[in-house]
Design a protein around this motif. Structure first.
Motif, short mmCIF file in Angstrom:
data_model
loop_
_atom_site.label_atom_id
_atom_site.label_comp_id
_atom_site.label_asym_id
_atom_site.label_seq_id
_atom_site.Cartn_x
_atom_site.Cartn_y
_atom_site.Cartn_z
N LEU A 239 -1.30 4.79 4.59
CA LEU A 239 -0.98 6.00 3.75
C LEU A 239 -0.89 7.10 4.87
N ARG A 240 0.09 7.98 4.21
CA ARG A 240 0.10 9.27 5.16
C ARG A 240 0.50 10.37 4.07
N ASP A 241 0.65 11.49 4.59
CA ASP A 241 0.77 12.80 3.77
C ASP A 241 1.37 12.88 2.70
N ASP A 242 2.69 12.46 2.93
CA ASP A 242 3.74 12.75 2.01
C ASP A 242 3.85 11.44 0.80
N ASP A 243 2.85 10.58 0.84
CA ASP A 243 2.98 9.39 -0.14
C ASP A 243 2.76 9.59 -1.68
N VAL A 244 3.27 8.68 -2.55
CA VAL A 244 2.88 8.70 -3.86
C VAL A 244 2.45 7.37 -3.80
N PHE A 245 1.13 7.13 -4.11
CA PHE A 245 0.32 5.94 -4.22
C PHE A 245 -0.03 5.51 -5.40
N TRP A 246 0.24 4.36 -5.63
CA TRP A 246 -0.37 3.59 -6.95
C TRP A 246 -1.24 2.58 -6.64
N CYS A 247 -2.50 2.65 -7.19
CA CYS A 247 -3.39 1.62 -7.11
C CYS A 247 -3.72 1.04 -8.51
N THR A 248 -3.08 -0.14 -8.79
CA THR A 248 -3.26 -0.61 -10.11
C THR A 248 -4.47 -0.83 -10.52
N ALA A 249 -5.77 -0.98 -9.76
CA ALA A 249 -6.91 -1.40 -10.36
C ALA A 249 -7.79 -0.35 -11.02
N VAL A 294 3.71 3.69 -1.72
CA VAL A 294 2.70 2.72 -1.49
C VAL A 294 2.12 2.10 -2.63
N TRP A 295 1.91 1.01 -2.62
CA TRP A 295 1.79 0.17 -4.00
C TRP A 295 0.62 -0.80 -3.54
N TYR A 296 -0.40 -0.89 -4.26
CA TYR A 296 -1.56 -1.57 -3.91
C TYR A 296 -2.15 -2.35 -5.27
N THR A 297 -1.81 -3.56 -5.52
CA THR A 297 -2.06 -4.37 -6.44
C THR A 297 -2.66 -5.66 -6.33
N ALA A 298 -2.44 -6.58 -7.25
CA ALA A 298 -3.38 -7.70 -7.15
C ALA A 298 -2.71 -9.07 -7.27
N PRO A 299 -2.80 -10.07 -6.78
CA PRO A 299 -1.86 -11.28 -6.76
C PRO A 299 -1.64 -11.54 -8.33
N THR A 300 -2.61 -11.54 -9.13
CA THR A 300 -2.37 -12.05 -10.69
C THR A 300 -1.08 -11.17 -11.10
N LEU A 321 10.01 3.05 -2.04
CA LEU A 321 8.78 1.91 -1.97
C LEU A 321 8.85 1.52 -0.52
N ARG A 322 7.76 1.81 0.60
CA ARG A 322 7.87 1.36 1.74
C ARG A 322 6.69 0.50 2.10
N PHE A 323 5.56 0.17 1.16
CA PHE A 323 4.45 -0.83 1.54
C PHE A 323 3.86 -1.23 0.19
N ILE A 324 3.83 -2.30 0.32
CA ILE A 324 3.23 -3.07 -0.87
C ILE A 324 1.93 -3.99 -0.24
N ALA A 325 0.83 -3.57 -0.78
CA ALA A 325 -0.43 -4.39 -0.39
C ALA A 325 -1.09 -4.96 -1.58
N SER A 326 -1.65 -6.23 -1.36
CA SER A 326 -2.59 -6.80 -2.55
C SER A 326 -3.97 -7.25 -2.12
N VAL A 327 -4.84 -7.42 -3.14
CA VAL A 327 -6.24 -7.75 -2.68
C VAL A 327 -6.61 -8.55 -3.92
N GLY A 328 -7.98 -9.12 -3.68
CA GLY A 328 -8.75 -9.63 -4.82
C GLY A 328 -8.68 -10.97 -4.98
N GLU A 329 -7.96 -11.70 -4.46
CA GLU A 329 -7.82 -13.15 -4.78
C GLU A 329 -6.79 -13.65 -3.85
N PRO A 330 -6.69 -14.91 -3.55
CA PRO A 330 -5.63 -15.59 -2.89
C PRO A 330 -4.26 -15.14 -3.20
#
Ligand code: AMP
Length: 581
Positions: A239-249, A294-300, A321-330
């Motif tokens: 994350l940095r200053d000018d980001d638009v971030f979407w955490c889908t959780a 920046v988009w933070y989502t889940a494997p499902t 979109l410059r960064f995609i991350a995921s968490v919560g399950e394999p």
């Protein structure tokens, strides 16, 4: 603010220096999450920056600047005081992803109450039990959720003094005992507020999680956690200053609070909050229209997007979109490859859990991604593979011996050296269960992993019987307890049944009382009962009738044997996992 040098130079990383990235309360009066997330930006150059863009179920998008968020949360903090709610009281939040939820969470942190978000898709029983364990004094919810999920048991919690109804029509709150309309409450409240001195060790957040046995566990976090929320947002999510971030959780789960509310705010980025549920086409459109970076989502969700096909994303402009991350399950290796091929960027998997409060292990930007691996420990996090005494059981005192496995590629439990800022400080009212998670200065996570020779961690499975379905952790005991409340059910055991999209689904095995016979009608009735008690998230999708459930000599149900049978694995292979029959 200090520069990001601490982040770039892991060799010198120290959580004490990391605290300097934040401001602290004016006048050296401590550290408060809401001040770092909201007020320090509202009083500075980012004041008019958009903190949240709320995309509601119906109607227009609503933007809220840091300045506006500061005033709204001030009003909420004042409103809590006007109701006589004191610091340390627990404020439960039960709502969808509506603006009021975010205002209430941050306002309650300002008032130094303890915030406990609940998942709004839970049924009445998980809500009631969590509010009972958490000593609920205040509940913020909507009239509809109140009617469907709270009203039936409201009298069982006499300490629940206030129900604050968001989105109530004029006069609607009057029909609910002890309730007030959030709109009216905020309209009458002062938009100025000074946060009282807050000790970094003051409790701030309560998140429930599930173990194999017993009641849900309330992991308690303190204001100090914000140091980790802030830094890990920068380190693991870039994350940095000018980001638009979407955490889908959803904020009902820890990811939706740590990274759906706190981390983007402390980092002064704009967050997109989508109230609606998953829909592949709308999700791609949201990425395009909101110019998400920046988009933070889940494997499902990723697997559901994969199912929707490769052509769909090509219809949308995802160039910001410059960064995609995921968490919560394999995260399957194929998902990383798919993302590279179809979305033109890889997915950066990371690992953490309710108890850790923030990301611990990650594939950070610029690092070589090994598809299928959760990545490497972040600076400031010491992770290892460990093992403790065979006869260790949940609930045991911290007396067991342990070893750290130094050799690479050996399977063991993922352990973390205790002491990072967002580490949980207890399981509420279950101190011995808390202590039992630590041995020799290490926190035992309950996950089985291996580490390769380059320090990448690979998830193997859970060390216990908890179930992960669509990223939601489900305690088998809670489901079994609801099942045996059905008049025909004598015994119940549930397992996670592998599923290609949601990871696992809940499958139940039940033995009936002597005067009941298995039938299709009864199966549907039990499924319906479980669903109405637990909600769709945790209710079993399938039920098998058995004459008896397999048990150990000491009477423990052998869920693992049931699972082995279900999967067609030779039963002998599991005999070592638990006591022999
Ligand atoms: P929760 O406490 O509900 O956030 O669930 C935490 C659990 O989710 C962990 O203990 C793991 O079992 C699982 N989990 C989280 N992240 C990952 C990941 N990246 N890969 C595999 N499992 C994960």
């Amino acid at each position: 603010m200090a520069s990001g040098a601490t982040v770039k130079d892991p060799g010198e990383f120290d959580w004490r220096n990391a605290r300097e990235e934040l401001d602290g309360l004016p006048g050296g009066r401590g550290l408060n999450i809401a001040h770092e997330a909201v007020d320090r930006h509202a009083g500075g150059p980012a004041a008019e920056r958009i903190a949240f863009r709320f995309l509601p179920k119906g109607g227009e998008m609503r933007e809220m600047s840091f300045h506006e968020l500061s005033e709204e949360t001030n009003r909420f903090a004042n409103a809590l005081h006007s109701l006589g709610v004191e610091a340390g009281a627990t404020v439960f939040l039960l709502a969808g992803r509506i603006p009021e939820l975010y205002v209430a969470a941050l306002g309650a942190l300002k008032a130094r109450t303890v915030v406990c978000p609940l998942f709004s898709a839970f049924g009445p029983e998980p809500i009631r039990s969590r509010m009972e364990i958490g000593d609920a004094r205040v509940l913020v919810t909507t009239p509809s959720l109140y009617r469907r999920k709270v009203a039936s048991w409201r009298d069982e919690l006499p300490d629940l003094e206030h129900v604050i109804l968001a989105g109530a029509d004029p006069g609607e709150a009057a029909g609910v005992p002890g309730s007030v309309s959030m709109g009216e409450l905020l309209a009458d409240a002062d938009p100025e507020y000074t946060i009282d001195a807050t000790d970094p060790e003051d409790p701030a957040l309560l998140h429930f999680t599930s173990g194999t046995t017993g009641a849900p566990k309330g992991a308690l976090h303190v204001h100090e956690a914000v140091v980790a929320h802030h830094l890990t947002g920068r380190m693991a999510l870039a994350l940095r200053d000018d980001d638009v971030f979407w955490c889908t959780a959803d904020p009902g789960w820890v990811t939706g609070t740590s990274y759906g509310i706190i981390s983007p705010l402390t980092n002064a980025v704009t967050s997109v909050v989508d109230e609606r549920e998953f829909d592949s086409e709308r999700w791609y459109r949201t990425l395009e229209e909101q110019r998400v970076t920046v988009w933070y989502t889940a494997p499902t969700a990723v697997r559901m997007l994969m199912k929707a096909g490769d052509e769909l994303p090509r219809r949308f402009d995802l160039s910001p979109l410059r960064f995609i991350a995921s968490v919560g399950e394999p995260l399957n290796p194929e998902a990383v490859e798919w993302s590279r091929r179809v979305l033109d960027r890889p997915i950066h998997d990371n690992w953490w859990q309710t108890e850790t409060g923030g990301i611990m292990i990650a594939n950070v930007a610029g690092m070589e991604i090994r598809p299928g691996s959760m990545g490497r420990p972040l600076p400031g996090v010491e992770a290892a593979v460990g093992r403790r005494d065979e006869d260790f059981e949940e609930g045991m005192e911290d007396e067991g011996s342990m070893e750290v496995i130094e050799d690479p590629d050996v399977e063991g439990e993922l352990i973390l050296r205790a002491g990072w800022p967002s580490m949980f400080r207890t399981y509420l009212h279950q101190e011995e269960r808390y202590r039992a998670s630590f041995t020799g200065g290490w926190y035992f996570t309950g996950d089985l992993v291996r580490r390769d020779r380059d320090g990448y961690f690979w998830f193997v499975g859970r060390a216990d019987d908890v179930i992960k379905s669509a990223g939601h952790l489900i305690g088998p005991f809670e489901v079994e307890s609801a099942l045996i409340e059905h008049s025909a059910v004598a015994e119940a055991a549930v397992i996670g049944k592998p599923d290609p999209v949601v990871g696992e689904t809940v499958k139940a095995f039940v033995a009936l009382h002597a005067d009941h016979e298995p039938s299709e009608d009864l199966r549907l009735d039990i499924l319906g009962h479980a669903r109405s008690r637990l909600g769709a998230v945790a209710a079993p999708k399938e039920i098998d009738f058995l004459d008896d459930l397999p048990k150990t000599r000491s009477g423990k149900t052998l869920r693992r044997l049931l699972k082995a049978r279900e999967l067609g694995i030779p039963e002998g292979d599991v005999s070592t996992l638990e006591e022999p029959l």
